[in-house]
Design a protein around this motif. Structure first.
Motif, PDB file in Angstrom:
ATOM      1  N   PRO A 183      35.693   1.790  45.691  1.00  0.00           N
ATOM      2  CA  PRO A 183      37.098   1.984  46.055  1.00  0.00           C
ATOM      3  C   PRO A 183      37.311   2.465  47.485  1.00  0.00           C
ATOM      4  N   ASP A 184      36.317   3.174  48.053  1.00  0.00           N
ATOM      5  CA  ASP A 184      36.477   3.687  49.416  1.00  0.00           C
ATOM      6  C   ASP A 184      35.909   2.732  50.470  1.00  0.00           C
ATOM      7  N   SER A 232      41.049  -2.338  51.485  1.00  0.00           N
ATOM      8  CA  SER A 232      40.419  -1.330  50.633  1.00  0.00           C
ATOM      9  C   SER A 232      41.367  -0.940  49.505  1.00  0.00           C
ATOM     10  N   GLN A 233      40.805  -0.452  48.412  1.00  0.00           N
ATOM     11  CA  GLN A 233      41.626   0.011  47.293  1.00  0.00           C
ATOM     12  C   GLN A 233      42.271   1.359  47.589  1.00  0.00           C
ATOM     13  N   THR A 234      41.598   2.199  48.347  1.00  0.00           N
ATOM     14  CA  THR A 234      42.090   3.568  48.523  1.00  0.00           C
ATOM     15  C   THR A 234      42.346   3.954  49.976  1.00  0.00           C
ATOM     16  N   ARG A 235      41.911   3.134  50.932  1.00  0.00           N
ATOM     17  CA  ARG A 235      42.072   3.486  52.347  1.00  0.00           C
ATOM     18  C   ARG A 235      42.923   2.433  53.057  1.00  0.00           C
ATOM     19  N   PRO A 267      46.861   0.362  50.833  1.00  0.00           N
ATOM     20  CA  PRO A 267      46.156   0.119  49.561  1.00  0.00           C
ATOM     21  C   PRO A 267      47.091   0.275  48.369  1.00  0.00           C
ATOM     22  N   GLY A 297      45.390  -0.011  45.220  1.00  0.00           N
ATOM     23  CA  GLY A 297      44.432   0.448  44.225  1.00  0.00           C
ATOM     24  C   GLY A 297      44.062  -0.555  43.152  1.00  0.00           C
ATOM     25  N   SER A 328      41.814  -2.742  37.882  1.00  0.00           N
ATOM     26  CA  SER A 328      41.083  -1.756  38.683  1.00  0.00           C
ATOM     27  C   SER A 328      39.701  -2.303  38.980  1.00  0.00           C
TER      28      SER A 328
END
Length: 355
Positions: free
Chosen positions: A118-119, A154-157, A199, A201, A211
């Motif tokens: 995720p990161d 990215s999923q989180t950034r 992002p 997510g 996810s």
């Protein structure tokens, strides 16, 4: 050819008596002549040459029959069952969309592509040409806008998209004349720039969100995924339900990572879309070998160009193919009005890095 032995066998003793022997040598010659006459007289009758000629005719026939028997034995095998026909050594490529997609799906299942945490960032480098149209009450015209693009998602950034403009061209002389008639306004050429991608997510396949863990754990079939995407359509979404499923499955292959089983299911779901076409010997704009899965809507054929071994998306192409007026552009049949190639993908730890 006359046989010498037959000549000897046909020879008969002369009717005239031989002269009296001359001493011991003469007596010996006389005895030898008598013995020869007796042997010839007792010999069996000579065979006709006709039998030998008949033998020369029948021997090749027997050999050919033996060869045929051997061939039949090989073909039938020791089990008595006929072997399936063997493919021509050059006929190794699939000949239908379903066969090509199934081969690619099996390759996708056994591939081990890097899947980002995720990161991390999923990196895509592409080059594309798309139709850019300007329309107002007084004039309208369309040009082809080309650019190169790099994306880090990215999923989180917070991600990043960098674009470099490559110029503008015309899809047809008619569109250029329309631009001139409009007073040669400044074209909306692609510019160089950087935008940010926020992002959310999740990953998208149709209207369903996954996810990273759900993507890795996916274990559905192509038929299940096809029904899921189709059932998720809203009324009036896309030109037709089947056409919209085709577009959404194409979207799922682009700009996002797919776990092996999910990629295989997307490819198998594509095979179930009604009205698809197939080209097993296509090439993308970079010259890479691909197979194309296509569908026609509103006079335009959309080609999805896939890697034959893994089903990875290599490119997309839009071509005018039917005498149906395009809603915005005037150009002859066969004109490519959209063309993208995905040069490189991978996983990196920071925006700006390349795999």
């Amino acid at each position: 050819m006359t046989d010498e032995l037959e000549i000897l066998r046909a020879w008969a003793p002369p009717d005239v008596a031989p002269p009296p022997p001359d001493g011991a040598a003469g007596a010996a010659r006389a005895r030898a002549r008598v013995a020869l006459h007796a042997h010839i007289a007792a010999a069996p009758p000579a065979r006709r040459a006709r039998w030998r000629r008949r033998l020369l005719v029948t021997v090749p026939t027997a050999a050919a029959l033996a060869a045929l028997v051997v061939a039949l034995v090989v073909a039938l095998g020791t089990s008595g069952q006929v072997e399936p026909p063997r493919r021509h050594p050059y006929a190794t490529a699939p000949t239908t969309a379903a066969a090509a997609l199934e081969r690619a799906a099996r390759g996708a299942e056994t591939a081990s592509p890097a899947f980002p945490r995720p990161d991390q960032f999923f990196y895509t480098k592409s080059i594309a040409t798309y139709l850019a149209c300007s329309m107002d009450r007084d004039a309208s015209y369309c040009a082809l806008s080309s650019s190169r693009r790099e994306a880090w998602i990215s999923q989180t950034r917070r991600g990043e998209i960098r674009t470099v403009g490559l110029g503008v061209s015309w899809p047809s002389p008619a569109e250029r004349r329309k631009w001139i008639a409009a007073g040669r306004p400044r074209l909306a050429a692609p510019g160089d720039g950087v935008t940010h991608a926020h992002p959310d997510g999740v990953y998208h396949v149709g209207d369903r969100r996954y996810s990273a863990q759900q993507m890795r754990d996916f274990d559905g079939s192509g038929a299940q995924l096809f029904r899921q995407v189709r059932d998720g359509l809203r009324p009036g979404q896309g030109p037709s339900p089947d056409g919209e499923v085709f577009v959404l499955l194409d979207d799922a292959l682009r700009d996002q990572p797919l776990a092996p089983r999910m990629r295989a299911a997307v490819l198998r779901a594509l095979a179930l879309v009604p009205g698809i076409g197939f080209d097993g010997h296509a090439k993308d704009r970079l010259g890479r070998s691909a197979f194309a899965i296509s569908r026609v809507a509103n006079g335009t054929r959309r080609d999805i160009l896939l890697d034959p071994a893994t089903g990875v998306l290599l490119g997309e192409r839009d071509t005018l193919v039917a005498h149906v007026p395009h809603e915005t552009v005037s150009a002859p049949l066969g004109t490519v009005i959209g063309d993208a190639a995905y040069e490189r993908t991978g996983v990196v730890d920071a925006a700006g890095q390349q795999p």
